[in-house]
Design an enzyme around this catalytic site. Structure first.
Site, PDB file in Angstrom:
ATOM      1  N   ARG A 122      12.279  60.581 -49.878  1.00 26.82           N
ATOM      2  CA  ARG A 122      11.871  59.216 -49.518  1.00 26.82           C
ATOM      3  C   ARG A 122      13.041  58.263 -49.732  1.00 26.82           C
ATOM      4  O   ARG A 122      13.036  57.413 -50.615  1.00 26.82           O
ATOM      5  CB  ARG A 122      10.629  58.845 -50.291  1.00 26.82           C
ATOM      6  CG  ARG A 122       9.460  59.645 -49.712  1.00 26.82           C
ATOM      7  CD  ARG A 122       8.159  59.335 -50.273  1.00 26.82           C
ATOM      8  NE  ARG A 122       7.164  59.288 -49.207  1.00 26.82           N
ATOM      9  CZ  ARG A 122       5.886  59.125 -49.424  1.00 26.82           C
ATOM     10  NH1 ARG A 122       5.431  58.982 -50.629  1.00 26.82           N
ATOM     11  NH2 ARG A 122       5.044  59.089 -48.418  1.00 26.82           N
ATOM     12  N   GLN A 127      13.599  57.796 -43.338  1.00 25.63           N
ATOM     13  CA  GLN A 127      12.301  57.157 -43.052  1.00 25.63           C
ATOM     14  C   GLN A 127      11.705  57.595 -41.720  1.00 25.63           C
ATOM     15  O   GLN A 127      10.499  57.778 -41.610  1.00 25.63           O
ATOM     16  CB  GLN A 127      12.445  55.637 -43.087  1.00 25.63           C
ATOM     17  CG  GLN A 127      12.261  55.097 -44.500  1.00 25.63           C
ATOM     18  CD  GLN A 127      12.403  53.600 -44.601  1.00 25.63           C
ATOM     19  OE1 GLN A 127      12.590  52.916 -43.600  1.00 25.63           O
ATOM     20  NE2 GLN A 127      12.342  53.101 -45.811  1.00 25.63           N
ATOM     21  N   ASP A 130       9.731  60.763 -42.172  1.00 26.22           N
ATOM     22  CA  ASP A 130       8.761  60.798 -43.263  1.00 26.22           C
ATOM     23  C   ASP A 130       7.332  60.935 -42.727  1.00 26.22           C
ATOM     24  O   ASP A 130       6.627  59.954 -42.477  1.00 26.22           O
ATOM     25  CB  ASP A 130       8.932  59.522 -44.101  1.00 26.22           C
ATOM     26  CG  ASP A 130       8.061  59.510 -45.341  1.00 26.22           C
ATOM     27  OD1 ASP A 130       7.184  60.393 -45.468  1.00 26.22           O
ATOM     28  OD2 ASP A 130       8.251  58.625 -46.186  1.00 26.22           O
ATOM     29  N   SER A 133       4.380  59.499 -44.777  1.00 23.90           N
ATOM     30  CA  SER A 133       4.145  58.064 -44.569  1.00 23.90           C
ATOM     31  C   SER A 133       3.481  57.791 -43.231  1.00 23.90           C
ATOM     32  O   SER A 133       2.546  56.987 -43.149  1.00 23.90           O
ATOM     33  CB  SER A 133       5.465  57.285 -44.647  1.00 23.90           C
ATOM     34  OG  SER A 133       5.900  57.213 -45.969  1.00 23.90           O
ATOM     35  N   TYR A 226       8.038  54.711 -65.721  1.00 19.83           N
ATOM     36  CA  TYR A 226       6.788  55.479 -65.838  1.00 19.83           C
ATOM     37  C   TYR A 226       5.702  54.572 -66.410  1.00 19.83           C
ATOM     38  O   TYR A 226       5.988  53.683 -67.204  1.00 19.83           O
ATOM     39  CB  TYR A 226       6.976  56.679 -66.788  1.00 19.83           C
ATOM     40  CG  TYR A 226       7.838  57.774 -66.217  1.00 19.83           C
ATOM     41  CD1 TYR A 226       7.266  58.966 -65.768  1.00 19.83           C
ATOM     42  CD2 TYR A 226       9.208  57.635 -66.128  1.00 19.83           C
ATOM     43  CE1 TYR A 226       8.045  59.967 -65.242  1.00 19.83           C
ATOM     44  CE2 TYR A 226       9.999  58.630 -65.595  1.00 19.83           C
ATOM     45  CZ  TYR A 226       9.417  59.796 -65.156  1.00 19.83           C
ATOM     46  OH  TYR A 226      10.189  60.787 -64.628  1.00 19.83           O
TER      47      TYR A 226
END
Ligand SMILES: NC(=O)c1ccc[n+]([C@@H]2O[C@H](COP(=O)([O-])OP(=O)(O)OC[C@H]3O[C@@H](n4cnc5c(N)ncnc54)[C@H](O)[C@@H]3O)[C@@H](O)[C@H]2O)c1
Length: 380
Positions: A122, A127, A130, A133, A226
């Site tokens: 990604r 793109q 992808d 997506s 995270y």
């Protein structure tokens, strides 16, 4: 010289997409590919054989595969497909290796070079390739349509001679590609929309679409991007805010996913029991078990005051557009290797190296055996 490229009819139940469209076929022919298809391969996507003028049709699947240098597919193919391919040939498809150990072993044994579409990195350069997506965006859009048809009310404010009604309240939980498309679609249709996600950066994304972010008053950001584990008090605070938003909604669309793990449960049975009469949940995470405790994957069920719609393989429900985008995704990947009528794989190209799953009798990655660390554990 030319490259022989083959496309089979998909065989997984309810799969209507196809990996090649007439527009992409014309572009591949220009790059030096000779195209072969199984008759009827495009029918599920509204593409009859006669729409493919650059393609030769071969009914015998084994013969089609035996000559192919490159095979394009949507779903992980059946083992017989791999067995019929010639060693060294290329397969480009969704694979989801973690769920398909026998298939991966077959790819290794048969020395197939496999590019798994879900592994496309990604990064901005990739793109156009992808497929996660492109297919998620369509699913997010379609979830709103599905939800609207199950609601006994309209989404926008309507002013009539008899008085004004609406607008409906829509809550989207999980603001990745599908969730943001659902937010934008419901907003365009006139609903009052709010979005929720554990990733704080989604606040600005949902607000830039003109909608509200559900602020739980708890920042779950931990070290290194995270999400962190919440304290018991924080969990109670988040649950109280979410219960209130869930029970104020007419339509909820859930899309929350954690790579390599079952879908996180965002809506409990108790929260469903307290929802508005006639409300609808569209659970786009049904494939991973669902985001609602009451979800029955693949079914539409009535639970207390709510209807829960949990479709599987939503992109296949809009197979025409989904195939058009998927075929373009695959074309962009193929264009990296198809030059001067031959296939040349530049293994120093990050996109090709990271998307490859098997090559020359070996797994190209250890990740298949050991799932990658999870970036966004459920904080709520
Ligand atoms: N080329 C690119 O740079 C590119 C392309 C596509 C996506 N992305 C990014 O990749 C990320 C994942 O996107 P995706 O669409 O694959 O997501 P996904 O389908 O993996 O997950 C959907 C969403 O669910 C959220 N979620 C997980 N647990 C949750 C919980 N307990 N409560 C609420 N929400 C929860 C996730 O944060 C995510 O936003 C996003 O950051 C997206 O912007 C980048």
């Amino acid at each position: 010289m030319y490259v022989n490229l083959a496309v089979l009819k998909e065989t997984k139940p309810h799969e209507r997409r196809v990996a090649l469209t007439p527009a992409v076929a014309a572009r591949l022919t220009k790059l030096g590919a000779k195209l072969h298809m199984q008759p009827g391969a495009g029918e599920g996507a509204g593409l009859p054989d006669k729409a493919f003028t650059d393609v030769a049709f071969i009914a015998d699947r084994k013969a089609l595969l035996a000559d192919a240098d490159v095979v394009l597919a949507v779903q992980p193919p059946a083992p017989e497909v791999i067995d019929a391919m010639k060693p060294g040939a290329i397969l480009i498809s969704f694979i989801y290796a973690g769920d398909e150990p026998a298939l991966v072993q077959r790819l290794v044994d048969r020395k197939i070079t496999c590019f798994a579409m879900e592994r496309i990195p990604r990064i901005s350069r990739a793109q156009a390739m992808d497929a996660l997506s492109s297919q998620s965006a369509l699913a997010g859009y379609y979830a709103v349509q599905l939800g609207a048809t199950h609601l006994a009310r309209v989404l926008p404010k309507l002013t009539t001679a008899a008085g004004a009604i609406g607008p409906a309240q829509v809550l989207v939980m999980g603001l990745g590609v599908a969730g943001l498309e659902a937010v934008a679609t419901a907003h365009r249709l006139g609903a009052v929309v709010e979005g929720y996600d554990v990733r704080p950066e989604t606040k600005g994304q949902v607000e830039s679409l003109g909608c509200k972010f559900v602020d739980t008053g708890v920042d779950a950001t931990g070290k290194g991007g995270y999400a962190r584990e919440l304290t018991p008090e924080e969990k109670t605070k988040v649950a109280a805010v979410l219960t209130q938003r869930i029970q104020a909604a007419d339509l909820i669309i859930t899309t929350a996913a954690i790579p390599g793990r079952p879908s996180p449960k965002l809506i409990s049975k108790a929260q469903v029991a307290g929802m508005k009469a006639g409300s609808v949940i569209v659970d786009l995470s049904a494939e991973g078990g669902g985001n609602c405790e009451d979800t029955v994957p693949g079914e539409t069920t009535r639970v207390g005051p709510a209807t829960i719609v949990a479709p599987l393989n939503v992109p296949s429900l809009v197979a025409d557009d989904a195939s058009a985008l998927y075929a373009k995704n695959q074309f962009s990947l193929l264009a990296l290797m198809l030059k001067d009528n031959i296939v040349t794989i530049d293994w120093t190209d990050e996109v090709l190296a990271k998307t490859a799953l098997t090559h020359d009798g070996k797994l190209t990655t250890a990740e298949v055996l050991k799932p990658a660390p999870v970036k966004t554990p459920a904080a709520a």
